[in-house]
Scaffold this motif. Structure first.
Motif, PDB file in Angstrom:
ATOM      1  N   PRO A 349       3.535  12.372   3.062  1.00  0.00           N
ATOM      2  CA  PRO A 349       3.360  10.815   3.865  1.00  0.00           C
ATOM      3  C   PRO A 349       2.054  10.944   4.589  1.00  0.00           C
ATOM      4  O   PRO A 349       1.093  10.123   4.556  1.00  0.00           O
ATOM      5  N   ALA A 350       2.029  12.025   5.518  1.00  0.00           N
ATOM      6  CA  ALA A 350       0.833  12.383   6.247  1.00  0.00           C
ATOM      7  C   ALA A 350      -0.385  12.720   5.592  1.00  0.00           C
ATOM      8  O   ALA A 350      -1.392  12.183   5.801  1.00  0.00           O
ATOM      9  N   MET A 351      -0.447  13.415   4.487  1.00  0.00           N
ATOM     10  CA  MET A 351      -1.365  13.422   3.740  1.00  0.00           C
ATOM     11  C   MET A 351      -2.025  12.354   2.920  1.00  0.00           C
ATOM     12  O   MET A 351      -3.013  12.014   3.068  1.00  0.00           O
ATOM     13  N   LEU A 352      -1.079  11.324   2.669  1.00  0.00           N
ATOM     14  CA  LEU A 352      -1.542  10.085   2.163  1.00  0.00           C
ATOM     15  C   LEU A 352      -2.130   8.952   3.218  1.00  0.00           C
ATOM     16  O   LEU A 352      -3.137   8.537   3.006  1.00  0.00           O
ATOM     17  N   LEU A 353      -1.469   9.103   4.205  1.00  0.00           N
ATOM     18  CA  LEU A 353      -2.157   8.350   5.371  1.00  0.00           C
ATOM     19  C   LEU A 353      -3.729   9.013   5.744  1.00  0.00           C
ATOM     20  O   LEU A 353      -4.564   8.165   6.073  1.00  0.00           O
ATOM     21  N   ILE A 354      -3.534  10.427   5.685  1.00  0.00           N
ATOM     22  CA  ILE A 354      -5.145  11.014   5.908  1.00  0.00           C
ATOM     23  C   ILE A 354      -6.101  10.474   4.856  1.00  0.00           C
ATOM     24  O   ILE A 354      -7.300  10.060   5.295  1.00  0.00           O
ATOM     25  N   ALA A 355      -5.800  10.440   3.577  1.00  0.00           N
ATOM     26  CA  ALA A 355      -6.494   9.900   2.398  1.00  0.00           C
ATOM     27  C   ALA A 355      -6.995   8.647   2.655  1.00  0.00           C
ATOM     28  O   ALA A 355      -8.208   8.069   2.457  1.00  0.00           O
ATOM     29  N   ALA A 356      -6.045   7.674   3.166  1.00  0.00           N
ATOM     30  CA  ALA A 356      -6.376   6.322   3.544  1.00  0.00           C
ATOM     31  C   ALA A 356      -7.311   6.171   4.696  1.00  0.00           C
ATOM     32  O   ALA A 356      -8.116   5.375   4.580  1.00  0.00           O
TER      33      ALA A 356
END
Length: 441
Positions: A349-356
């Motif tokens: 989830p943290a990786m997805l937020l960084i992508a966003a």
């Protein structure tokens, strides 16, 4: 242009997972390996302004081809390096090649498309390619290091750089250069701009190293301040400054570049935190650690399709603030997962937020950073924007990771300290972004 951007971005992160293998082959200490990472980004970022000015004076096509050739030759040298010193030298040359080529490439794209939806889409593709290159660097590093050896993380880009050179010869239109004698290059300014972040990084990194002489860190930091003040003095007095101080009369550009530095510092920090957690805390091998970063790259591709469409509807400022918010939430999750000692899946989830955060923030900031450019200053504006990105990323890593993972400086959890420092930077970035023009789209 996008192929060149991709491999330049890949080389920012591709060495991270391969560092243990490089250290084992050359007998280099972990502390020395730091310069394999930051030497490339700082040298590239520090010389980007000179590269942008070269494009304006000598012609974008000429500087594009020259910089690309230097970058390709340096990649080959890095892959064939007989010792650690040559490898670091090759990384510095890669940064120099990037500094010459990248502003010319970005300026070429900016001048191909008028301001409005077409430029928004073009810069969206450009930013998405850069972001995917940064993240896929981790994946490629793990796969290539595990199966072919670390040297191939550099050698694999060489044939693609040759393709870029050939395509540039036939596809990029010739442009008319300015007479270099009427507007000479500001070499002292470029050297001071490069020395400032190098000395700053040296001072911050060495401050937490056991056995480091007491005088080294404060001397390096003092030298960084002196170089920064010297740069301002040289630019204010030069008849042909590398960065005319009047360039910053545009409030939108100032805010965009300041926010870019702060956002990039947090994003670059998150990449290393992911690597440290997956490999050092969880003990994953390079291949598994690299593949675990794949969701981040896939999410970036999705954001690259969505954000350019939203840019025209929301405006650039709203996209930037959204990106900062996503990145801030990611930092909180990283600290929480590290405190709980959870598995690799908990970091997704943290990786997805960084992508966003990258998808929304970088596209909006790039659009504002090159707003209102002309044929005369397109290369300078592009160079400033890219320099802010790279120097901000290197500075963020030096401060957040350097201080966070230095036991001599604090007794807290390194992940918590690093994410708090990044969060402070994001808050300052939000304050700067809030003052950007709301109507810019």
């Amino acid at each position: 242009m996008s192929m060149l951007q991709f491999f330049i971005a890949v080389d920012v992160t591709v060495v991270n997972i391969a560092l243990p293998s490089i250290g084992a082959d050359f007998g280099a200490a972990p502390h020395a390996l730091t310069w394999v990472v930051v030497g490339y980004t700082i040298t590239g970022g520090g010389l980007l302004m000179l590269g942008g000015r070269l494009g304006d004076l000598l012609g974008r096509r000429r500087t594009l081809l020259t910089g690309t050739a230097v970058f390709g030759a340096a990649s080959l040298l890095a892959g064939l390096a007989p010792n650690f010193t040559v490898l670091v030298l090759a990384r510095l040359l890669q940064g120099a090649g990037e500094a010459i080529a990248l502003p010319a490439a970005m300026a070429t794209i900016v001048l191909m498309f008028p301001e409005g939806p077409r430029r928004s889409r073009a810069l969206g593709v450009w930013a998405a390619v850069a972001s995917c290159g940064l993240v896929l660097g981790f994946v490629l590093s793990g796969v290539i290091t595990a199966h072919l050896g670390w040297r191939w993380i550099f050698l694999v880009s060489v044939p693609f750089i040759l393709v870029v050179l050939l395509a540039g010869v036939f596809l990029v239109e010739r442009d008319r250069p300015v007479c270099a004698r009427s507007a000479p290059l500001d070499v002292p300014g470029a050297l001071l701009l490069t020395a400032c972040p190098l000395l700053f990084t040296l001072g911050v990194v060495e401050a937490g190293e056991p056995g480091t002489p007491v005088w080294l860190a404060p001397t390096a930091l003092a030298g960084a301040v002196a170089a920064g003040l010297g740069f301002v003095r040289v630019e204010s007095r030069s008849r042909h400054p590398l960065l005319p101080l009047g360039f910053f009369a545009n409030r939108a550009r100032v805010g965009a570049n300041l926010t870019t530095m702060l956002l990039s510092g947090a994003l670059s920090t998150s990449f290393l935190l992911f690597t440290f957690y997956l490999q050092d805390r969880l003990g994953l091998g390079p291949l598994v650690a690299g593949v675990t970063m794949l969701p981040l790259a896939l999410a970036l591709i999705a954001c690259s399709m969505l954000v350019p469409r939203l840019l025209g509807r929301w405006g650039a400022r709203a996209c930037v603030l959204t990106g900062l918010a996503f990145t801030g939430m990611a930092m909180g999750l990283i600290a929480l997962v590290a405190a709980l000692g959870a598995g690799a899946a908990a970091m997704v989830p943290a990786m997805l937020l960084i992508a966003a955060g990258m998808g929304f923030g970088v596209v909006g900031l790039q659009y504002i950073g090159v707003s209102g450019v002309t044929e005369d200053d397109a290369g300078t504006a592009s160079g400033v924007q890219r320099a802010a990105d790279q120097l901000g990323g290197a500075g963020g890593v030096a401060v957040c990771v350097g201080i966070g993972f230095a036991p001599a400086l604090h007794a807290g959890d390194p992940f918590l300290v690093a994410t708090v420092l990044a969060g402070v930077g994001l808050l300052l970035g939000a304050l700067a972004a809030w003052r950007l023009p709301a109507s810019m789209a």
